[in-house]
Write a protein that holds these residues in place. Structure first.
Motif, PDB file in Angstrom:
ATOM      1  N   GLN A  40       0.988  -1.367   0.085  1.00 15.71           N
ATOM      2  CA  GLN A  40       0.133   0.073   0.025  1.00 15.71           C
ATOM      3  C   GLN A  40       0.886   1.323  -0.028  1.00 15.71           C
ATOM      4  O   GLN A  40       0.468   2.331  -0.479  1.00 15.71           O
ATOM      5  N   GLU A  41       2.059   1.208   0.492  1.00 16.92           N
ATOM      6  CA  GLU A  41       3.061   2.394   0.660  1.00 16.92           C
ATOM      7  C   GLU A  41       4.021   2.152  -0.628  1.00 16.92           C
ATOM      8  O   GLU A  41       4.761   3.535  -0.706  1.00 16.92           O
ATOM      9  N   ARG A  99      -0.655  -3.656  -5.375  1.00 11.41           N
ATOM     10  CA  ARG A  99      -0.338  -3.267  -4.130  1.00 11.41           C
ATOM     11  C   ARG A  99      -0.666  -4.411  -3.071  1.00 11.41           C
ATOM     12  O   ARG A  99      -0.047  -4.401  -2.187  1.00 11.41           O
TER      13      ARG A  99
ATOM     14  N   ARG B 364      -3.883  -6.907   9.532  1.00 11.21           N
ATOM     15  CA  ARG B 364      -3.547  -6.335   8.335  1.00 11.21           C
ATOM     16  C   ARG B 364      -3.315  -7.241   7.262  1.00 11.21           C
ATOM     17  O   ARG B 364      -3.988  -7.125   6.033  1.00 11.21           O
ATOM     18  N   ASP B 365      -3.098  -8.459   7.244  1.00 10.89           N
ATOM     19  CA  ASP B 365      -3.021  -9.367   6.174  1.00 10.89           C
ATOM     20  C   ASP B 365      -4.516 -10.055   5.873  1.00 10.89           C
ATOM     21  O   ASP B 365      -4.518 -10.458   4.745  1.00 10.89           O
ATOM     22  N   ASN B 368      -5.726  -8.065   3.309  1.00  7.86           N
ATOM     23  CA  ASN B 368      -5.187  -7.763   1.958  1.00  7.86           C
ATOM     24  C   ASN B 368      -6.263  -7.974   0.846  1.00  7.86           C
ATOM     25  O   ASN B 368      -6.916  -8.766   0.785  1.00  7.86           O
ATOM     26  N   THR B 369      -6.078  -7.293  -0.338  1.00  3.35           N
ATOM     27  CA  THR B 369      -7.124  -7.125  -1.568  1.00  3.35           C
ATOM     28  C   THR B 369      -7.358  -8.689  -2.217  1.00  3.35           C
ATOM     29  O   THR B 369      -8.238  -9.052  -2.121  1.00  3.35           O
ATOM     30  N   ASP B 370      -6.082  -9.303  -2.406  1.00  4.28           N
ATOM     31  CA  ASP B 370      -6.124 -10.406  -3.340  1.00  4.28           C
ATOM     32  C   ASP B 370      -5.963 -11.638  -2.311  1.00  4.28           C
ATOM     33  O   ASP B 370      -6.326 -12.684  -2.827  1.00  4.28           O
ATOM     34  N   PHE B 371      -5.185 -11.601  -1.361  1.00  2.00           N
ATOM     35  CA  PHE B 371      -4.883 -12.668  -0.468  1.00  2.00           C
ATOM     36  C   PHE B 371      -5.392 -12.846   0.766  1.00  2.00           C
ATOM     37  O   PHE B 371      -5.242 -13.576   1.568  1.00  2.00           O
ATOM     38  N   ASP B 383     -10.774  -2.991  -1.907  1.00  2.00           N
ATOM     39  CA  ASP B 383      -9.476  -2.605  -1.565  1.00  2.00           C
ATOM     40  C   ASP B 383      -9.580  -1.864  -0.095  1.00  2.00           C
ATOM     41  O   ASP B 383      -9.601  -0.858  -0.088  1.00  2.00           O
ATOM     42  N   LEU B 385      -7.547  -1.511   2.788  1.00  2.00           N
ATOM     43  CA  LEU B 385      -6.552  -0.676   3.072  1.00  2.00           C
ATOM     44  C   LEU B 385      -6.302   0.480   2.302  1.00  2.00           C
ATOM     45  O   LEU B 385      -5.385   1.431   2.261  1.00  2.00           O
ATOM     46  N   GLY B 386      -6.942   0.450   0.995  1.00  2.00           N
ATOM     47  CA  GLY B 386      -6.437   1.459  -0.025  1.00  2.00           C
ATOM     48  C   GLY B 386      -7.484   2.589  -0.147  1.00  2.00           C
ATOM     49  O   GLY B 386      -7.230   3.483  -0.924  1.00  2.00           O
ATOM     50  N   THR B 471      -2.229   0.051   8.989  1.00  2.00           N
ATOM     51  CA  THR B 471      -2.074   0.904   7.636  1.00  2.00           C
ATOM     52  C   THR B 471      -0.950   1.927   7.660  1.00  2.00           C
ATOM     53  O   THR B 471      -0.791   2.384   6.462  1.00  2.00           O
ATOM     54  N   GLY B 474      -1.883   4.898   6.030  1.00  2.00           N
ATOM     55  CA  GLY B 474      -2.301   5.250   4.907  1.00  2.00           C
ATOM     56  C   GLY B 474      -3.715   5.070   5.001  1.00  2.00           C
ATOM     57  O   GLY B 474      -4.589   4.930   5.864  1.00  2.00           O
TER      58      GLY B 474
END
Lengths: 267, 538
Positions: A40-41, A99, B364-365, B368-371, B383, B385-386, B471, B474
């Motif tokens: 993300q960063e 990301r 946090r994991d 994750n968007t994909d995993f 997304d 955390l985006g 994050t 972020g």
């Protein structure tokens, strides 16, 4: 790093790498084209290889190679164009760079054979050996028709702290012992990293193919700019690169990062 | 120790006026033998700590520190050996720790916040000048490199230093503070080291090292400001300081380019005409500049107040949610006819028992968007955390999960203390379950819960780990890479003050003082408004 069972030959260009990886992914052999941490960063450290290949630069250099902190290149047209080229492989493009792949999961994607290619560092070699993947190390390929990819070369250095106790002995050690080949070799024996002295490197490379391959992969590399201003680039540049990968406005992101860095380093 | 054994007799001294009984007074007067031994042992340990604390202070010549330690030790002796200071016996440890670990750090932070302490402004002016000159020493082109042997003309510890030098052709010289001259009749080994020279004592490496500070300053003058300086113990080179400080103009002049940097005692660095500074500066008092920097600078002020608002929302919603969830579960498990209550309670407390650091990383994991677990299980492509709002939801969710067991524990304990008869009485008077809870149980519960809620709010207001590990503050918007969507004031402070290149302690201290004031005001106001606490005081 390349999984030799999946991809026997090292790709010459980044385009070729994406092509091979996409074929494997489409065939269902892997789930990813490339394991390259973005997060993300952002990961400017890893991104530097592609960034430099596409013509981006952080700081200017004079003829002698001295870094010029007044020539900040993050928001320059060359750097924006470079990130735009890289963003073609991002989330709104080919989806190779995402990301969701970060420094926590990139290695596992490669070790579990979910990705045929892995932008790795010498610190991954031990785990890769343990994971039982057949791998080879080759340079990160640059873009076709562009400059070669220049990954950052990290190296360990010894400094004597100003005003420290025992500075005479410390200086003696640093100037007259650290430079000796025997000492460099003993460092290698303690922790098998690529020696930073040519004689030591030659003698180690003869026996250790991995070290030789890492040294070769770094042939086009660049030492990280050793100016204090460099430290201010990481966070803003990483965020801008992550936004570019996410499909955001590249120019806006890079110019905002440029302004932040410029303000931090007093320009 | 004589004093304490006399006290041990426990007999009131003749003629002492009768004193009203004090809490603990009985024990103070008639201490048992075991009590006496414990007291002697604890005082001995405390004295040992005092001595241990004084030794480094003595070495550093810090007489104020030694005085402070002596006063504290003396006070403790007085309090615990005297029979008159009974209340103080109970108060002194708490007060000492309060002063040492709460008040002093706050005062120190406040005093730091009005300075420019940061990388490049760590030392005083004299050290900065010395560093500038030493850093600018460059080897003169075409100058020979010498093999160095450090010697002295007198005592190894105090005699005047002399450099015994041999050049590449085996020619030997001696260099002293007066200059360079030929050295004859010296024994030189194949490496070029002088092993014996008449009139000079050759120093061993340890002896040279003991005089490191002198060696750093020592240069054999060779004219035109150049000098032969050591590089370690066994080599020396001829070089000159390119930058020279002149006290007359309080400036540093570059002897090669003629550029002049003049000292600016307001900002603590040397600046040239174009406003470019030398890297080595010194620490100065900057007044309230650090505070003005984020309150008046439009970019920083915009970020600051935006983050402050989100910070309040974050702390309030986490506190509210953990309270509601924790209390709800506590009430559910408080029902007497429920089976397996102990098992449930153990399960509920589990998140509290795990390392929150590892849990934050795990959460946090999972985002994750994909995993990540969430998107995979729910078949989503969010997304998390985006995006600003999903990231904020994610941070609150993870924090509530980690925080509610504590609230559950406290609420369970408080519920046990409320007699069930009260609820039953309310029911007999015709109150429904909700009315009974709302008007009987909850007010009693709040007596115990209010201070905990205030503490939870204050803790979450500064919950650095929760945000930084999930994050890192972020996601960030392109036009402002310094303030992220989930940034709390404390993570914002950390990023501004300690990003990789430069540590800005003065600035960070100013932000910390702001946070301290905000949290203090909120806590004091809510404590004084809370009727519940007044009952506790009674």
């Amino acid at each position: 790093m390349r999984n030799t069972a999946l991809a026997p030959d090292a790709p010459e260009t980044f385009e070729e790498l994406v092509e091979i990886g996409t074929e494997l992914k489409d065939a269902g052999d892997t789930s990813e084209v490339l394991a390259m941490a973005v997060g993300q960063e952002g990961e400017p450290f890893r991104m530097n290889a592609l960034f430099t290949s596409a013509g981006g630069y952080l700081f200017g250099q004079d003829d002698t190679g001295t870094w010029d902190p007044t020539d900040l290149g993050v928001g320059s047209d060359a750097s924006v164009a470079a990130m735009e080229k890289i963003a073609e492989y991002g989330e709104d493009g080919e989806g190779v760079l995402r990301r969701s792949i970060d420094v926590e999961n990139d290695a596992n994607l490669f070790y579990e054979e979910e990705a045929p290619f892995f932008v790795a560092g010498p610190w991954n070699v031990g785990d890769a050996n343990e994971a039982g993947v057949d791998f080879e190390i080759s340079p990160i390929p640059g873009f076709e028709g562009e400059a070669p990819a220049s990954p950052y070369i990290g190296y360990h250095a010894f400094f004597v702290t100003e005003g420290s106790a025992n500075s005479a002995l410390a200086q003696e050690f640093v100037t007259n012992y650290v430079t000796s080949t025997d000492f460099i070799l003993s460092l290698y024996e303690a922790d098998p990293r690529t020696p930073v002295q040519n004689e030591a490197l030659e003698s180690v490379s003869a026996d250790d193919a991995t070290i030789a391959a890492i040294a070769e992969a770094g042939a086009d590399g660049m030492p990280m700019p050793s100016i204090p201003e460099m430290g201010e680039t990481w966070d803003p540049l990483g965020q801008a690169q992550a936004q570019a990968i996410a499909g955001g406005d590249v120019r806006e992101a890079m110019e905002a990062a440029h302004d932040t860095i410029a303000e931090q380093i007093g320009q | 120790m004589a004093a304490s054994s006399r006290d041990g007799a426990g007999a009131p001294s003749p003629g002492a006026p009768a004193r009203p009984p004090l809490p603990g007074g009985r024990f103070a007067a008639h201490g048992s033998l075991a009590g006496q031994l414990v007291r002697i042992a604890l005082l001995s340990v405390f004295t040992a700590f005092g001595v241990w604390a004084v030794l480094p202070l003595y070495v550093a010549g810090n007489w104020w520190g030694i005085g402070l330690v002596a006063v504290v030790v003396g006070l403790v002796y007085y309090v615990y050996l005297s029979k008159r200071a009974v209340p103080a016996k109970y108060l002194v440890p708490g007060v000492v720790f309060l002063l040492a670990f709460q008040i002093l750090p706050v005062l120190y932070t406040m005093s730091t916040s009005v300075t420019n302490l940061s990388d490049g402004h760590r030392s005083d002016k004299a050290q900065a000048i010395a560093a500038i000159e030493a850093f600018s020493v460059t080897r003169d082109p075409d100058s020979p490199e010498y093999v160095l042997t450090v010697a002295t003309t007198g005592d190894p510890g105090t005699g005047e230093l002399a450099f015994l030098l041999t050049d590449g052709e085996g020619h030997a010289y001696v260099g002293t503070a007066d200059g360079l001259s030929d050295l004859s009749g010296a024994d030189v080994d194949p490496a070029g080291k002088v092993t014996d020279a008449f009139g000079y004592t050759i120093l061993s490496p340890t002896e040279v090292n003991a005089r490191s500070d002198e060696l750093q300053e020592f240069a054999v003058p060779t004219g035109d400001g150049a000098g032969i300086r050591s590089s370690g113990l066994s080599s020396a080179f001829e070089g000159s300081a390119v930058r020279v400080y002149d006290q007359g103009c309080d400036c540093v002049t570059d002897t090669e380019t003629g550029e002049v940097h003049t000292a600016d005692d307001e900002r603590g660095a040397f600046y040239n005409e174009d406003g470019q500074r030398l890297a080595q500066g010194w620490q100065v008092n900057v007044g309230l500049d650090n505070f003005a920097r984020f309150l008046l600078n439009p970019t920083f002020a915009g970020s600051f107040f935006g983050i402050l608002l989100w910070n309040l929302v974050f702390a309030a919603s986490v506190t509210g949610l953990v309270f509601v969830v924790g209390l709800a579960i506590a009430l559910t498990l408080h029902v007497p006819r429920m089976r397996g209550r102990v098992l449930y309670r153990v399960l509920v407390i589990l998140p509290y028992a795990m390392s929150s650091l590892a849990m934050f990383l795990l959460w946090r994991d999972m985002f994750n968007t994909d995993f990540g677990l969430f998107n995979r299980m729910l078949g989503l492509q969010i997304d998390w955390l985006g995006d600003v709002w999903t990231a904020r939801a994610a941070v609150i969710l993870a924090n509530v999960w980690l925080g509610y067991p504590y609230m559950f524990l406290v609420a369970t304990g408080a519920l046990q203390a409320i007699p069930r008869e009260l609820g039953q009485a309310a029911q007999i008077d015709g109150a429904g379950p909700w009315q009974a809870f709302r008007h009987v149980t909850l007010p009693l519960l709040m007596v115990a819960m209010t201070p905990i809620l205030i503490a939870t709010f204050a803790f979450n207001f500064n919950n650095f780990n929760a945000v930084w590990l999930i994050t890192r503050g972020g996601p960030f918007s392109p036009d402002n890479p310094t303030a992220g969507g989930t940034d709390l004031l404390i993570t914002y402070t950390y990023r501004l003050a300690f990003n990789e290149a430069t540590a800005q302690y003065g600035y960070a201290a100013a932000l910390s003082v702001m946070i301290f004031l905000i949290v203090s005001v909120i806590s004091v106001v809510s404590l004084s408004r809370s009727k519940a606490l007044k009952e506790v005081d009674r």
